[in-house]
Design an enzyme around this catalytic site. Structure first.
Site, short mmCIF file in Angstrom:
data_model
loop_
_atom_site.label_atom_id
_atom_site.label_comp_id
_atom_site.label_asym_id
_atom_site.label_seq_id
_atom_site.Cartn_x
_atom_site.Cartn_y
_atom_site.Cartn_z
N VAL A 132 0.87 -1.18 0.00
CA VAL A 132 0.00 0.00 0.00
C VAL A 132 0.90 1.23 0.00
O VAL A 132 1.74 1.40 0.89
CB VAL A 132 -0.92 0.01 1.23
CG1 VAL A 132 -1.78 1.27 1.24
CG2 VAL A 132 -1.79 -1.24 1.27
N HIS A 133 0.72 2.11 -0.97
CA HIS A 133 1.63 3.25 -1.15
C HIS A 133 0.89 4.57 -1.00
O HIS A 133 -0.24 4.69 -1.46
CB HIS A 133 2.26 3.16 -2.54
CG HIS A 133 3.25 4.23 -2.82
ND1 HIS A 133 4.52 4.23 -2.28
CD2 HIS A 133 3.16 5.35 -3.58
CE1 HIS A 133 5.18 5.29 -2.70
NE2 HIS A 133 4.37 5.99 -3.50
N PRO A 134 1.47 5.57 -0.35
CA PRO A 134 2.75 5.55 0.35
C PRO A 134 2.55 5.27 1.85
O PRO A 134 1.88 6.03 2.54
CB PRO A 134 3.28 6.96 0.13
CG PRO A 134 2.04 7.81 0.02
CD PRO A 134 0.95 6.92 -0.52
N GLU A 136 4.58 -0.71 3.62
CA GLU A 136 4.90 -1.31 2.33
C GLU A 136 6.36 -1.74 2.24
O GLU A 136 6.72 -2.55 1.38
CB GLU A 136 4.57 -0.34 1.19
CG GLU A 136 5.48 0.86 1.10
CD GLU A 136 5.13 1.76 -0.09
OE1 GLU A 136 4.95 1.22 -1.20
OE2 GLU A 136 5.02 2.98 0.12
#
Length: 492
Positions: free
Chosen positions: A460-462, A466
């Protein structure tokens, strides 16, 4: 005349309440639970809900949350927030009052549970063993004090938890433990927390945020690096960040005595000969199983060399119908562990479903500032148990701290694996969100996830989390216990 029960539980902490509730509701047993106090606070501190609710996890987390606002306010300037010059100050009394009200609500919810649950009775007083089937409830801890009730039971559960350990040094009576720290009427201007464990580190962060102008927080530890038993890289980084936050850390120092100054402050003399004057000395050198008032000798319940009640994997003592769970067994002093042990015990005893608690791969957190999340083996332990170990590590500045003014707040992520098959043995995190992230990681470890499961998962960004899905190449290895940058070709 004795009152007769299927189960008598001494101690209304997390584990004892779980066991009592489950026995009464799931298996329709008649259960008695005994404790010395219903609501939090002096004189006994650990009331309904035990250490966690009254003088542990719950109030500590509330106070740490409050302490974090100090940094949030300062860092908000980097995000465009401007203040008109009116003062911002910490109100310790308001914090403590709000904390007390929140804890009292939980105490009252447990009172309601006893009132509303058929077959579940609460007895106020000091419970102790008269025989292997009889528990007496007394007015005080004194075994000669008046008997209020005599309870007969087929099964007895010991769940009285643990208690802060105090050192045997001159002047220790001038010091407090974490119990009293939750009820200080004012934030200490100068405070010394003694010990390098999670309690000392957490309270150092709380006191540092709420200290009056000109105040100083000092933490002393008898060894050279705080948080023994945690990942070493994280221990080093926590030390850096605590120091950057203004906390003084004195390593290889241990108090030899504490005396009173004429103004009521404390004069601490260390074993090295150094001295320090502070307003409060908080001892946080560990916790010990609370067995001293149970009269275990009356029935011959055995203790471990460290003073915990000796039990097998099903929480059975050496006396067939007497059991023990939670901190009193000195296995793994964590609230969720005690709850799991309580539920497993009741299933085993009353449900004909033998079940034992798995004490491995248990996720846990330290609510320091910055916080820690950890699950599984640290690399030094893994290197002793497995021939080839690979360690994946990353340290970076989270996105928000590129403009918050706190670039020193690094996030550290480390994955320890069995290099022979890629199985993840441990995950260790430091930084904002680490305690929340590690809970999900605990599920992965219980499912025997491999490092490929992590890096093949889309992150999952940002986010900081991650990073766990981005580490593909080991940072270093261990071969037969020896640390090395690369593995020799012969071992590949």
């Amino acid at each position: 005349m004795s009152k007769i029960f299927d189960l008598v539980v001494i101690g209304a902490g997390s584990g004892g309440l779980e066991a009592g509730w489950n026995a009464a509701t799931l298996y329709k047993k008649r259960v008695a639970v005994i404790d010395v106090q219903t609501h939090h606070g002096p004189p006994h501190y650990a009331a309904l809900g035990g250490t966690c609710v009254n003088v542990g996890c719950v109030p500590k987390k509330l106070m740490v949350t409050g302490a974090q606002y100090m940094d949030h306010l300062r860092e908000s300037a980097g995000f465009g927030w401007e203040f008109d010059g009116s003062s911002v100050k910490a109100n310790w009394k308001k914090l403590i009052a709000a904390k007390n009200e929140a804890v009292l609500d939980i105490n009252k919810s447990y009172e309601g549970m006893f009132n509303d649950t058929e077959g579940l009775d609460f007895f106020l007083g000091w419970g102790s063993l008269e025989s292997k089937n009889v528990v007496v409830v007394r007015e005080t801890a004194d075994p000669k004090s008046a008997v209020k009730e005599r309870l007969q039971a087929d099964h007895i559960l010991l769940a009285t938890g643990s208690w802060p350990q105090m050192p045997a040094i001159p002047g220790v009576e001038h010091c407090i433990s974490s119990n009293e720290a939750f009820y200080l009427p004012e934030p200490p201007r100068r405070v010394l927390t003694v010990g390098g464990g999670f309690i000392s580190v957490e309270f150092a962060g709380i006191f540092n945020a709420y200290k009056p102008p000109g105040g100083k927080v000092t933490l002393c530890y008898r060894n050279n690096l705080i948080l023994r038993g945690f990942d070493e890289t994280i221990r080093e980084e926590v030390t850096k960040q605590l120091t950057a936050n203004g906390i003084e850390i004195m390593t290889n120092e241990n108090p030899a005595k504490v005396s009173l100054n004429t103004d009521g402050s404390k004069h601490v003399t260390f074993e090295s000969g150094k001295t320090l004057d502070v307003d409060v000395v908080m001892m946080a050198i560990g916790r010990i199983p609370r067995t001293n008032d149970l009269q275990l000798g009356n029935v011959g319940v055995k203790l471990t060399p460290k003073g915990g009640v000796q039990v097998d994997e099903f929480s059975r003592t050496n006396v067939p119908n007497i059991y023990a769970i939670g901190d009193i067994t000195d296995r793994l002093m964590l609230t969720p562990v005690a709850i799991n042990e309580g539920a497993a015990l009741v299933d085993t005893v009353f449900g004909n479903k033998p079940r034992k608690t798995d004490h491995t791969r248990v996720a846990s957190a330290v609510f320091s500032i910055p916080p820690i999340g950890t699950c599984g083996l640290i690399e030094e332990v893994a290197a002793k148990e497995f021939e080839k170990v690979a360690v994946y590590m990353s340290s970076f500045t989270p996105l928000m701290h590129n403009i918050s003014g706190s670039k020193y707040k690094k996030f550290v992520a480390k994955i320890v694996t069995n290099h022979s098959d890629g199985t993840v043995l441990g995950v260790h995190l430091l930084g904002d969100g680490a305690p929340e992230i590690i809970q999900a990681v605990g599920v992965c470890l219980r499912l025997n996830a491999k490092i490929s499961d992590f890096y093949n998962t889309i992150g999952v960004h940002p986010t900081s989390a991650e990073e766990l899905c981005s580490m593909r190449t080991p940072s270093y290895y261990y071969l037969k216990g020896e640390k090395m940058e690369t593995l020799p070709e012969s071992s590949l």
